[in-house]
Motif scaffolding. Sequence first.
Motif, PDB file in Angstrom:
ATOM      1  N   PHE A  19       0.830  -1.196   0.000  1.00 33.45           N
ATOM      2  CA  PHE A  19       0.000   0.000   0.000  1.00 33.45           C
ATOM      3  C   PHE A  19       0.871   1.255   0.000  1.00 33.45           C
ATOM      4  CE2 PHE A  19      -3.629   2.553   1.638  1.00 33.45           C
ATOM      5  CZ  PHE A  19      -4.599   2.065   0.783  1.00 33.45           C
ATOM      6  N   GLY A  20       1.913   1.237   0.824  1.00 34.26           N
ATOM      7  CA  GLY A  20       2.835   2.364   0.870  1.00 34.26           C
ATOM      8  C   GLY A  20       3.574   2.550  -0.445  1.00 34.26           C
ATOM      9  N   LYS A  21       3.902   1.438  -1.108  1.00 39.07           N
ATOM     10  CA  LYS A  21       4.587   1.515  -2.406  1.00 39.07           C
ATOM     11  C   LYS A  21       3.694   2.178  -3.445  1.00 39.07           C
ATOM     12  CE  LYS A  21       4.564  -1.950  -5.164  1.00 39.07           C
ATOM     13  NZ  LYS A  21       4.718  -3.282  -5.794  1.00 39.07           N
ATOM     14  N   GLU A  22       2.409   1.815  -3.452  1.00 39.16           N
ATOM     15  CA  GLU A  22       1.488   2.429  -4.406  1.00 39.16           C
ATOM     16  C   GLU A  22       1.378   3.931  -4.152  1.00 39.16           C
ATOM     17  OE1 GLU A  22      -3.107   1.965  -6.085  1.00 39.16           O
ATOM     18  OE2 GLU A  22      -2.359   0.610  -4.540  1.00 39.16           O
ATOM     19  N   MET A  23       1.323   4.306  -2.861  1.00 37.11           N
ATOM     20  CA  MET A  23       1.247   5.732  -2.533  1.00 37.11           C
ATOM     21  C   MET A  23       2.497   6.462  -3.008  1.00 37.11           C
ATOM     22  SD  MET A  23       1.236   7.519   1.223  1.00 37.11           S
ATOM     23  CE  MET A  23       2.960   7.047   1.393  1.00 37.11           C
ATOM     24  N   LEU A  24       3.659   5.861  -2.806  1.00 37.09           N
ATOM     25  CA  LEU A  24       4.914   6.481  -3.218  1.00 37.09           C
ATOM     26  C   LEU A  24       4.957   6.685  -4.729  1.00 37.09           C
ATOM     27  CD1 LEU A  24       7.825   7.425  -2.569  1.00 37.09           C
ATOM     28  CD2 LEU A  24       8.550   5.042  -2.851  1.00 37.09           C
ATOM     29  N   ILE A  25       4.547   5.679  -5.478  1.00 36.12           N
ATOM     30  CA  ILE A  25       4.562   5.771  -6.941  1.00 36.12           C
ATOM     31  C   ILE A  25       3.586   6.827  -7.425  1.00 36.12           C
ATOM     32  CG2 ILE A  25       3.921   4.523  -9.046  1.00 36.12           C
ATOM     33  CD1 ILE A  25       5.214   2.035  -7.818  1.00 36.12           C
ATOM     34  N   LEU A  26       2.366   6.804  -6.878  1.00 34.86           N
ATOM     35  CA  LEU A  26       1.348   7.749  -7.332  1.00 34.86           C
ATOM     36  C   LEU A  26       1.699   9.189  -6.989  1.00 34.86           C
ATOM     37  CD1 LEU A  26      -1.903   5.748  -6.620  1.00 34.86           C
ATOM     38  CD2 LEU A  26      -1.286   6.780  -8.799  1.00 34.86           C
ATOM     39  N   SER A  27       2.424   9.388  -5.910  1.00 34.00           N
ATOM     40  CA  SER A  27       2.786  10.748  -5.507  1.00 34.00           C
ATOM     41  C   SER A  27       3.759  11.390  -6.486  1.00 34.00           C
ATOM     42  CB  SER A  27       3.389  10.741  -4.098  1.00 34.00           C
ATOM     43  OG  SER A  27       4.646  10.076  -4.087  1.00 34.00           O
ATOM     44  N   GLN A  28       4.408  10.576  -7.330  1.00 38.09           N
ATOM     45  CA  GLN A  28       5.365  11.096  -8.304  1.00 38.09           C
ATOM     46  C   GLN A  28       4.733  11.345  -9.676  1.00 38.09           C
ATOM     47  OE1 GLN A  28       9.230   8.926  -8.238  1.00 38.09           O
ATOM     48  NE2 GLN A  28       8.277   7.644  -6.698  1.00 38.09           N
ATOM     49  N   ILE A  29       3.453  11.027  -9.835  1.00 40.76           N
ATOM     50  CA  ILE A  29       2.816  11.045 -11.151  1.00 40.76           C
ATOM     51  C   ILE A  29       1.920  12.266 -11.300  1.00 40.76           C
ATOM     52  CG2 ILE A  29       1.157   9.848 -12.634  1.00 40.76           C
ATOM     53  CD1 ILE A  29       2.157   7.227 -11.444  1.00 40.76           C
ATOM     54  N   ASN A  30       2.034  12.926 -12.430  1.00 41.72           N
ATOM     55  CA  ASN A  30       1.135  14.031 -12.758  1.00 41.72           C
ATOM     56  C   ASN A  30       0.869  14.008 -14.259  1.00 41.72           C
ATOM     57  OD1 ASN A  30      -0.399  16.357 -12.755  1.00 41.72           O
ATOM     58  ND2 ASN A  30       1.368  17.728 -12.727  1.00 41.72           N
ATOM     59  N   HIS A  31      -0.219  13.375 -14.635  1.00 41.07           N
ATOM     60  CA  HIS A  31      -0.573  13.258 -16.054  1.00 41.07           C
ATOM     61  C   HIS A  31      -2.084  13.245 -16.184  1.00 41.07           C
ATOM     62  CE1 HIS A  31      -0.995  11.477 -20.092  1.00 41.07           C
ATOM     63  NE2 HIS A  31       0.210  11.966 -20.326  1.00 41.07           N
ATOM     64  N   LYS A  32      -2.593  13.910 -17.213  1.00 42.65           N
ATOM     65  CA  LYS A  32      -4.037  14.066 -17.387  1.00 42.65           C
ATOM     66  C   LYS A  32      -4.761  12.752 -17.607  1.00 42.65           C
ATOM     67  CE  LYS A  32      -3.661  14.964 -22.366  1.00 42.65           C
ATOM     68  NZ  LYS A  32      -3.974  15.900 -23.470  1.00 42.65           N
ATOM     69  N   ASN A  33      -4.052  11.708 -18.043  1.00 40.68           N
ATOM     70  CA  ASN A  33      -4.683  10.418 -18.300  1.00 40.68           C
ATOM     71  C   ASN A  33      -4.333   9.365 -17.259  1.00 40.68           C
ATOM     72  OD1 ASN A  33      -4.054  11.341 -21.603  1.00 40.68           O
ATOM     73  ND2 ASN A  33      -6.130  11.058 -20.831  1.00 40.68           N
ATOM     74  N   ILE A  34      -3.911   9.835 -16.084  1.00 36.56           N
ATOM     75  CA  ILE A  34      -3.657   8.942 -14.951  1.00 36.56           C
ATOM     76  C   ILE A  34      -4.440   9.469 -13.758  1.00 36.56           C
ATOM     77  CG2 ILE A  34      -1.928   8.024 -13.362  1.00 36.56           C
ATOM     78  CD1 ILE A  34       0.120   8.228 -15.606  1.00 36.56           C
ATOM     79  N   VAL A  35      -5.159   8.589 -13.077  1.00 41.96           N
ATOM     80  CA  VAL A  35      -5.995   9.003 -11.948  1.00 41.96           C
ATOM     81  C   VAL A  35      -5.139   9.706 -10.899  1.00 41.96           C
ATOM     82  CG1 VAL A  35      -5.774   6.810 -10.688  1.00 41.96           C
ATOM     83  CG2 VAL A  35      -7.812   8.222 -10.390  1.00 41.96           C
TER      84      VAL A  35
END
Length: 300
Positions: A19-35
């Motif tokens: 769960f923490g890994k998913e949070m870490l990965i998502l926190s680095q993402i900023n794209h209009k076609n990614i939730v």
Amino acid sequence: MEVAVKRCMTINEHQKKEFGKEMLILSQINHKNIVKLLGCCLEVEVPMLVYEFIPNGTLFDLIHGNHGQQISLATRLQIAHESAEALTYLHSCASPPILHGDIKSSNILLDRNLIAKVSDFGASILAPTDESQFVTLVQGTCGYLDPEYMQLCQLTDKSDVYSFGVVLVELLTCQKAFNLNAPEHEKSLSMRFLNAMKNNKLADILDDQIKNSENMPFLEEIAELAAQCLEMSGVNRPSMKHIADNLDRLRKVMQHPWAEQNSEELESLLGESSMVSSRYTSTGNFSIERKGVMELDSGR
């Protein structure tokens, strides 16, 4: 603001780590076609991730649960292109690159305007920098899993490419990636599709909603791209950037009828005529690019 909450239903240490890994990965993402990840709460008994709310469900729902709703080829191509752009961002623009690991139609969400949003990064990893970092436990969904990944236990960007190829075939056929009730040799959609391509029977597997003479050149191009994604060896598969660029090209051609284009605009869409001829003559399929060049040569 409407939000969606993802809860970790177990509280063992492994699940908390994932769960923490998913949070870490998502926190680095900023794209209009990614939730978008809006927030998180880990200091509770049941950890939670809070996402933007995407109201129109999943691509799987649109394809397989629309109860007869018409889905145009243009809409399918738009969703495919936007999803490919998201994966291109993960593979080529994120630092370090991110491998999604579980691309499938149920992990592509659709907003009010049917804009695609890639979601669910529970199986994702940061791209390994050496062999010691490769995963040893295969994760994913039956029907979408890269056979090379299953054999070598090494998740790569080309594993995502394979899974995306299955999604492309779903969009072309409106058939599920895996059918437990089918005969053994017909359970896998990717295998049925590749057999149809091999035997020049693509039309037999295409969805009737989009199968017509006007669409066939586009369908053949998309099918050829999907077949490249489904190559057994990862090195023979195209990159996500190549896939996104080609889907974008086809989308633009569909939006701009040939009769309304001048030669300069056509060249910007099609590229150099010589490259087109050399790239597609050997496929045996009618090519959108070749059609454009032929029409230009004939003065149409």
